[in-house]
Design an enzyme around this catalytic site. Structure first.
Site, PDB file in Angstrom:
ATOM      1  CG  ASP A 184      52.712 -14.816  36.628  1.00 36.11           C
ATOM      2  OD1 ASP A 184      52.074 -15.834  36.931  1.00 36.11           O
ATOM      3  OD2 ASP A 184      53.955 -14.772  36.634  1.00 36.11           O
ATOM      4  CE  LYS A 204      56.635 -17.205  36.409  1.00 37.66           C
ATOM      5  NZ  LYS A 204      56.147 -16.279  37.452  1.00 37.66           N
ATOM      6  CD1 TRP A 205      56.782 -24.605  30.604  1.00 44.74           C
ATOM      7  CD2 TRP A 205      56.709 -24.093  28.430  1.00 44.74           C
ATOM      8  NE1 TRP A 205      56.379 -25.725  29.924  1.00 44.74           N
ATOM      9  CE2 TRP A 205      56.331 -25.445  28.579  1.00 44.74           C
ATOM     10  CE3 TRP A 205      56.750 -23.561  27.140  1.00 44.74           C
ATOM     11  CZ2 TRP A 205      55.995 -26.258  27.506  1.00 44.74           C
ATOM     12  CZ3 TRP A 205      56.414 -24.377  26.072  1.00 44.74           C
ATOM     13  CH2 TRP A 205      56.038 -25.702  26.256  1.00 44.74           C
ATOM     14  CG  ASP A 206      54.257 -21.720  36.505  1.00 44.19           C
ATOM     15  OD1 ASP A 206      55.021 -22.531  37.065  1.00 44.19           O
ATOM     16  OD2 ASP A 206      53.579 -20.886  37.139  1.00 44.19           O
ATOM     17  CG  MET A 207      55.289 -28.468  34.644  1.00 45.51           C
ATOM     18  SD  MET A 207      55.123 -29.523  36.076  1.00 45.51           S
ATOM     19  CE  MET A 207      55.154 -31.108  35.329  1.00 45.51           C
ATOM     20  CG  ASN A 208      52.345 -23.993  38.995  1.00 50.21           C
ATOM     21  OD1 ASN A 208      53.323 -23.699  39.683  1.00 50.21           O
ATOM     22  ND2 ASN A 208      51.838 -23.155  38.107  1.00 50.21           N
ATOM     23  CG  ASP A 253      56.532 -19.336  43.487  1.00 50.76           C
ATOM     24  OD1 ASP A 253      57.027 -18.791  42.483  1.00 50.76           O
ATOM     25  OD2 ASP A 253      55.541 -20.086  43.441  1.00 50.76           O
TER      26      ASP A 253
HETATM   27  C1  DGJ Z   1      53.842 -20.498  40.191  1.00 47.29           C
HETATM   28  C2  DGJ Z   1      54.963 -19.577  39.827  1.00 47.29           C
HETATM   29  O1  DGJ Z   1      56.135 -19.975  40.473  1.00 47.29           O
HETATM   30  C3  DGJ Z   1      54.580 -18.154  40.189  1.00 47.29           C
HETATM   31  O2  DGJ Z   1      55.634 -17.287  39.910  1.00 47.29           O
HETATM   32  C4  DGJ Z   1      53.342 -17.757  39.428  1.00 47.29           C
HETATM   33  O3  DGJ Z   1      53.619 -17.696  38.057  1.00 47.29           O
HETATM   34  C5  DGJ Z   1      52.235 -18.743  39.717  1.00 47.29           C
HETATM   35  N1  DGJ Z   1      52.635 -20.097  39.499  1.00 47.29           N
HETATM   36  C6  DGJ Z   1      51.031 -18.436  38.856  1.00 47.29           C
HETATM   37  O4  DGJ Z   1      50.044 -19.368  38.998  1.00 47.29           O
END
Ligand code: DGJ
Length: 766
Positions: free
Chosen positions: A371, A481-485, A553
């Protein structure tokens, strides 16, 4: 084969028929396109435009009261500024600033195919799966030409709708509103019960909370204006007969194949009738259409069932599995993964990852996912997004060494990216500050200390694709895993002229889709899992690119029961990212038995997210058993029909759902005794989804050596049930039910395997 779409020229009626539903459109005098009906399948030729449009006035006969006609007519795709005071579907401004938008029928075509939508996610199907109706409308006073698309997936009872907007004039037009669908419908069901609104709301770690509420007069609905679909609201809208249950009542469901700003709206007017609409949120949106250009709206899918919520669920599950999800993993089992996020957060190195992988492999886990934290100088969330090169201090020898070692072990390798983001503290930002979405000269709002890259720009997308491709080509990588926070804010694109700044949000989403499409073209075998701070971009649009999406999460199995119930109401279990994690849970601090955590994760993609190297031998043995359960039941869970018997979200005590095979020869039933109740030795469960006349054997799934029986048909028998073999017909199991013994303690779960008995004493399972 009978056709799904027919045209009755004499009556001016276009009919769209699915297995169990009819949708009808009428062309009236004056060439207005009106909505006649959507609901259960109707016999042919049972209605005429005249009788269905029983309104006070006709457009042609009463021109002096045109406003009243426009304000009460059931439009198929309502315009703007011509007397209709309800929610419009389209508004276009011409070069004089005029926004009056009046669409009249021009013609239509029917085809036995479906085209994909350029640059957007799209449902698909071959001949025999889908037929498409295209209806052309034109504004006689401008060059505006609109085509409404209705693709009928008869077997799934789903109709997909979208719109193409063309400028056939000589001057530019500005689209200010372009919804994907609108439908006028009665406010009551056929038994006179008012329709209620079902939506799913949430926030981080609390996604997919079901909400059912009465509809008041005026407009209500759900929306997003933050540049992605968001965890606050699903784009989905459901309209349910008051008191509808899982298995009774009329249900209309609509969902939107789009991952950006949306508005899903229901308007209840004075008569009690409803106008339902869905599309790109008009707030802040505009799109300049030069002569000859076309604008494509995203697609909306709609279904109807008179068999309650589960009918809608089955239609959507089948539709998404067959006609939306693509690629190598569309119909196949996904590798069981272990993700190091909750195990290590940013604090890991090659040795730690290999230790996790080794122990995981010994337990039967098939893939290690590394990750956040492997790139740039990223040891916390404050830096390096955008600098997609390996941190060799943590990972000496780079990804090649790590993936080679994993391969030797027999483990696949997956990796995390957050491609749409940039940290202010990154080489990328220092080199290209204008690539971030910010307003020059004003302080931009940070979120998780990061900014959003302007992926509406081709040069930014090229950089992203090149850097990801380089990483993925440097080692054997099977999964991303393509994340977007974060949300989008401080909207401004350095590339767009002032009059086109209103296009940024939609261009951003098109940019995301372009990136994912290019990635999948370059790496066709890649398993892509979308993610956005958990489930903050969980929508049907994303499913076109990734067959699975990280649901939340919040990995606490107790919370997941509710979150996954919400998600599974709309989306197939095969796409719900679900992992077993450590207790006390990192989000809630709650402790839930290891077995229960496994059972809950089985109703999703199934994987682990914990430091497996510190588990006890007993826990590792439990993992081995869970892995066996996954292999035994995953085909059924991925492909079967999901039946909800009880909802912990509603009763606050227990939860029960089953997955039945399409041929109804077996079901896996999950019973979760969430809150222990004194003096409650057992609970009656009516099992839906089995064939009434088939005989079934009910067995508690024990890991080994042999399954034994714990269920009883008779409450008084519950205590001694373990010694008995339970045989019953599907009709008995649904009408009389079965009495399942409770467990002592909270959060206890039990799996039951219900298998058809073909010959006396023999089950299918053998
Ligand atoms: C948010 C994701 O939902 C988590 O599973 C993890 O990948 C974190 N970002 C990592 O910064």
């Amino acid at each position: 084969m009978s056709r799904s779409i027919t045209y009755d020229e004499k009556r001016g009626i276009l009919r769209l028929d699915t297995r169990n539903t009819t949708y009808a459109i009428g062309i009236t005098d004056g060439l207005y396109l009106g909505h006649l009906f959507y609901g259960p399948h109707l016999p042919e030729e049972d209605f005429s435009v005249r009788s269905a449009f029983q309104r006070p006035l006709s457009a042609l006969e009463n021109k002096k009261e045109m406003c009243i006609f426009m304000d009460s007519f059931n439009f198929e795709y309502p315009g703007w500024g011509v007397g209709d005071s309800r929610e419009g579907a389209i508004r276009v401004r011409d070069s004089k600033g005029i926004t009056r938008t009046n669409l009249l029928y021009q013609g239509h075509r029917i085809s036995s195919a479906k085209t994909l939508i350029p640059g957007l996610p799209s449902t698909f199907g071959g001949e025999g799966d889908v037929e498409t109706l295209e209806v052309d409308l034109q504004d006689p006073d401008t060059g505006l030409f609109v085509t409404l698309f209705y693709s009928v997936f008869a077997e799934c009872d789903v109709i997909a709708r979208r719109v193409e907007i063309r400028n056939t004039g000589k001057e530019k037009l500005v689209i200010e509103r372009a919804l994907s669908m609108s439908m006028d419908m009665p406010g009551r069901d056929r038994e006179g019960r008012s329709f209620q609104l079902m939506t799913f709301y949430g926030i981080w770690a609390r996604e997919f909370t079901k909400d059912i509420r009465p509809l008041g007069f005026g407009k209500t609905g759900v929306s997003s204006i933050v540049g992605k679909t968001n965890n606050r609201n699903q784009p989905f809208l459901g309209l349910l007969s008051e008191g509808a249950t899982q298995y009774s009542g009329e249900v209309y469901g609509m969902n939107f194949l789009y991952s950006g700003n949306f508005a899903s709206t229901v308007e209840k007017i004075f008569s009690g009738d409803l106008r339902v609409s869905m599309g790109i949120h008009p707030e802040g949106f505009s799109w300049t259409l030069e002569p000859g250009e076309v604008f494509y709206t995203p697609e909306a899918v709609m279904t109807y069932s008179d068999e309650g919520i589960s009918g809608m669920t089955h239609h959507f599950h089948d539709m998404f599995r067959k006609h939306l999800i693509r690629g190598k993993y569309k119909d196949s089992k996904r590798p069981i993964l272990i993700n190091n996020w909750e195990a290590t957060y940013f604090d890991f190195d090659t040795k730690k990852l290999l230790d996790i992988a080794k122990t995981a492999h010994d337990c039967g886990i098939e893939m290690l996912v590394m990750d956040d934290g492997w790139f740039g100088r990223r040891n916390d969330p404050d830096s390096s997004l955008g600098d997609w090169f390996v941190n060799e201090e943590k990972l000496p020898g780079g990804l090649k060494y790590l993936s080679d070692e994993l391969e030797k072990m027999g483990m696949k390798f997956g990796i995390w990216f957050e491609p749409e983001m940039v940290s202010p503290d990154s080489d990328l930002y220092r080199a290209h500050p204008d690539w971030a979405i910010t307003v020059p000269g004003r302080e931009a709002a940070l979120s998780r200390n990061q900014l959003v890259l302007d992926v509406s720009r081709a040069d930014v997308r090229d950089y992203i694709i090149e850097s990801i491709t380089k990483v993925l080509s440097s080692a054997k990588i099977a999964y991303v895993k393509w994340d977007m926070n974060r949300h989008l804010s401080d909207l401004f694109s350095a590339e767009l002229p002032p009059e086109r700044q209103g296009e940024l949000m939609h261009r951003y989403v098109l940019g995301v889709y372009d990136l994912q499409e290019r990635l999948l073209k370059a790496f066709p075998d890649l398993l892509l899992e979308n993610c956005s701070s958990g489930g903050a971009r969980f929508d049907p649009g994303m499913l076109y690119y990734s067959p699975q999406i990280w649901t939340s999460d919040d990995t606490d199995a107790y919370e997941r029961i509710r979150i996954q119930e919400g998600a599974a109401t709309l989306y197939p279990l095969s796409c719900l990212g679900a992992h077993v994690s450590i207790c006390p849970n990192h989000v809630t601090g709650r402790v839930v038995p290891f077995e229960t955590r496994g059972h809950v994760a089985l109703a999703g993609t199934f994987g682990y997210e914990l430091d497996i190297t510190v588990l006890s031998d007993e826990e590792k043995e439990l993992i081995k058993k869970q892995v066996k359960l996954f292999h035994r039941f995953n085909d059924l869970i991925r492909n079967g029909d999901y039946y909800r018997m009880h909802s912990y979200q509603d009763n606050r005590l227990f939860d029960c759902y089953g997955v039945a095979s399409k041929d109804k020869s077996e079901m896996l039933l999950t019973m979760l005794h969430v809150m222990n109740q004194p003096c409650c030795p057992s609970r009656w469960i009516h099992i839906h989804g089995l064939a009434p006349d088939k005989l079934y054997r009910i067995t508690e799934v024990k890991d080994e050596p042999e399954d034994s029986n714990h269920a009883s048909l008779d409450g008084s028998e519950a205590a001694k049930a373990s010694a008995q073999e339970i045989l019953a017909h599907g009709s008995t199991l649904s009408n009389m039910g079965i009495n399942l013994p409770c467990r002592t303690g909270d959060f206890m779960s039990v799996l039951y395997h219900i298998v058809e008995v073909k010959d006396a004493g023999e089950s299918v399972e053998g």
